[in-house]
Design a protein around this motif. Structure first.
Motif, PDB file in Angstrom:
ATOM      1  N   LYS A   1      -6.955 -42.063  44.696  1.00  0.00           N
ATOM      2  CA  LYS A   1      -6.709 -42.729  43.417  1.00  0.00           C
ATOM      3  C   LYS A   1      -5.372 -42.201  42.938  1.00  0.00           C
ATOM      4  CE  LYS A   1      -9.459 -44.350  40.021  1.00  0.00           C
ATOM      5  NZ  LYS A   1     -10.541 -44.260  39.021  1.00  0.00           N
ATOM      6  N   LYS A   2      -4.482 -43.103  42.564  1.00  0.00           N
ATOM      7  CA  LYS A   2      -3.115 -42.706  42.260  1.00  0.00           C
ATOM      8  C   LYS A   2      -2.555 -43.582  41.155  1.00  0.00           C
ATOM      9  CE  LYS A   2       0.362 -43.909  44.989  1.00  0.00           C
ATOM     10  NZ  LYS A   2       1.276 -43.991  46.132  1.00  0.00           N
ATOM     11  N   ALA A   3      -1.681 -42.997  40.354  1.00  0.00           N
ATOM     12  CA  ALA A   3      -0.915 -43.753  39.369  1.00  0.00           C
ATOM     13  C   ALA A   3       0.511 -43.902  39.882  1.00  0.00           C
ATOM     14  CB  ALA A   3      -0.909 -43.040  38.024  1.00  0.00           C
ATOM     15  N   VAL A   4       1.046 -45.107  39.742  1.00  0.00           N
ATOM     16  CA  VAL A   4       2.457 -45.364  40.029  1.00  0.00           C
ATOM     17  C   VAL A   4       3.070 -45.878  38.739  1.00  0.00           C
ATOM     18  CG1 VAL A   4       4.139 -46.667  41.372  1.00  0.00           C
ATOM     19  CG2 VAL A   4       1.996 -45.913  42.444  1.00  0.00           C
ATOM     20  N   ILE A   5       4.026 -45.127  38.230  1.00  0.00           N
ATOM     21  CA  ILE A   5       4.697 -45.494  36.990  1.00  0.00           C
ATOM     22  C   ILE A   5       6.047 -46.074  37.352  1.00  0.00           C
ATOM     23  CG2 ILE A   5       5.668 -44.650  34.821  1.00  0.00           C
ATOM     24  CD1 ILE A   5       2.807 -42.842  36.485  1.00  0.00           C
ATOM     25  N   LYS A   6       6.362 -47.232  36.781  1.00  0.00           N
ATOM     26  CA  LYS A   6       7.621 -47.925  37.029  1.00  0.00           C
ATOM     27  C   LYS A   6       8.467 -47.815  35.753  1.00  0.00           C
ATOM     28  CE  LYS A   6       7.411 -50.477  40.462  1.00  0.00           C
ATOM     29  NZ  LYS A   6       7.971 -50.174  41.762  1.00  0.00           N
ATOM     30  N   ILE A   7       9.694 -47.330  35.903  1.00  0.00           N
ATOM     31  CA  ILE A   7      10.614 -47.172  34.781  1.00  0.00           C
ATOM     32  C   ILE A   7      11.873 -47.958  35.069  1.00  0.00           C
ATOM     33  CG2 ILE A   7      11.907 -45.549  33.344  1.00  0.00           C
ATOM     34  CD1 ILE A   7       9.989 -43.341  34.313  1.00  0.00           C
ATOM     35  N   SER A   8      12.231 -48.873  34.176  1.00  0.00           N
ATOM     36  CA  SER A   8      13.435 -49.664  34.365  1.00  0.00           C
ATOM     37  C   SER A   8      14.677 -48.790  34.346  1.00  0.00           C
ATOM     38  CB  SER A   8      13.553 -50.733  33.282  1.00  0.00           C
ATOM     39  OG  SER A   8      14.793 -51.407  33.393  1.00  0.00           O
ATOM     40  N   GLY A   9      15.522 -48.974  35.328  1.00  0.00           N
ATOM     41  CA  GLY A   9      16.794 -48.267  35.366  1.00  0.00           C
ATOM     42  C   GLY A   9      17.675 -48.576  34.181  1.00  0.00           C
ATOM     43  N   ASN A  10      17.430 -49.719  33.505  1.00  0.00           N
ATOM     44  CA  ASN A  10      18.206 -50.087  32.309  1.00  0.00           C
ATOM     45  C   ASN A  10      18.124 -49.013  31.238  1.00  0.00           C
ATOM     46  OD1 ASN A  10      18.941 -52.538  33.424  1.00  0.00           O
ATOM     47  ND2 ASN A  10      17.329 -53.677  32.371  1.00  0.00           N
ATOM     48  N   LEU A  11      17.014 -48.300  31.193  1.00  0.00           N
ATOM     49  CA  LEU A  11      16.836 -47.266  30.172  1.00  0.00           C
ATOM     50  C   LEU A  11      17.762 -46.074  30.389  1.00  0.00           C
ATOM     51  CD1 LEU A  11      12.958 -47.312  29.896  1.00  0.00           C
ATOM     52  CD2 LEU A  11      14.595 -48.318  28.316  1.00  0.00           C
ATOM     53  N   PHE A  12      18.287 -45.938  31.607  1.00  0.00           N
ATOM     54  CA  PHE A  12      19.135 -44.792  31.934  1.00  0.00           C
ATOM     55  C   PHE A  12      20.535 -45.185  32.369  1.00  0.00           C
ATOM     56  CE2 PHE A  12      14.736 -43.662  32.690  1.00  0.00           C
ATOM     57  CZ  PHE A  12      14.625 -42.554  31.864  1.00  0.00           C
ATOM     58  N   TYR A  13      20.653 -46.305  33.085  1.00  0.00           N
ATOM     59  CA  TYR A  13      21.935 -46.689  33.670  1.00  0.00           C
ATOM     60  C   TYR A  13      22.581 -47.887  32.992  1.00  0.00           C
ATOM     61  CZ  TYR A  13      19.435 -44.275  37.446  1.00  0.00           C
ATOM     62  OH  TYR A  13      18.699 -43.398  38.174  1.00  0.00           O
ATOM     63  N   GLY A  14      21.838 -48.573  32.122  1.00  0.00           N
ATOM     64  CA  GLY A  14      22.321 -49.819  31.526  1.00  0.00           C
ATOM     65  C   GLY A  14      22.008 -50.988  32.453  1.00  0.00           C
TER      66      GLY A  14
END
Length: 160
Positions: free
Chosen positions: A145-158
Motif C-alpha cells: 500500500k503506497k501513496a504517490v503525491i504529485k506536485i506541479s512543477g509550476n509551483l517551483f519552476y513557473g
C-alpha cells in the motif's frame, strides 16, 4: 532523485515551504489503514493517489519520467524495489502522454541503480528523472500500500 526518511523532508523542502508542509502533513496522516483513492491537497497542483497492489517481477517494468509533475512515493505497508536511470541512455517506448504526464522507456538493468523503498521512507523524483517502481523485493510478488503525491512543477519552476 531523493531517497530519505519522511521525517527528514525539511532538508529538501526549499522554494515553496507552504506546499511542502501541506504535502508532508498529508503524508503524516496516512497509515496502512488509509483508504485507497485520489485526494486533492491543493487542487490540480498537488494531489495524491493511495494505492494497493501486488508488486511485479522486474521484467514487467518500464522506466517512466514525467514532464510537469514531481512524484513523491511513500509506502504505507509492504515494500518495493525502485530503479532509477538517466534517460539519455534508454530506448523510448512511448512518447509523451499528456493525460498521465509521462514518457515510457525500456528498462535496462545495466543502466540503472536501485534501492528498496519501505515504510517511513520516501523517494522524490523531479520532472525528467527516470524511475521504475512497483517491483518485487523477493522471489514472489507481494502486497504493498503506497501513496504517490504529485506536485506541479509550476509551483517551483513557473509555467513551461
Amino acid at each position: 532523485m531523493i531517497f530519505d526518511y519522511v521525517e527528514n523532508y525539511t532538508r529538501y523542502a526549499k522554494g515553496n515551504t507552504a506546499v511542502w508542509e501541506k504535502v508532508f502533513d498529508f503524508i503524516a496522516g496516512l497509515n496502512e489503514n488509509s483508504a485507497a483513492g485520489k485526494f486533492d491537497i491543493i487542487g490540480d497542483d498537488v494531489f495524491a493517489f493511495v494505492q494497493h497492489y501486488e508488486t511485479l517481477p522486474v521484467e514487467a517494468g518500464k522506466i517512466e519520467a514525467h514532464d510537469q509533475y514531481l512524484d513523491i512515493h511513500v509506502p504505507l505497508s509492504g515494500s518495493e524495489r525502485v530503479y532509477f536511470s538517466a534517460l539519455e541512455a534508454l530506448v523510448l517506448l512511448e512518447d509523451f502522454r499528456p493525460a498521465s504526464d509521462d514518457l515510457l522507456f525500456a528498462f535496462d538493468a545495466a543502466k540503472a541503480s536501485s534501492f528498496e523503498l519501505t515504510p517511513r521512507h520516501f523517494a522524490l523524483f523531479l520532472p525528467g528523472e527516470g524511475h521504475m517502481t512497483r517491483i518485487q523485493t523477493g522471489p514472489a510478488p507481494a502486497a504493498i500500500k503506497k501513496a504517490v503525491i504529485k506536485i506541479s512543477g509550476n509551483l517551483f519552476y513557473g509555467p513551461k
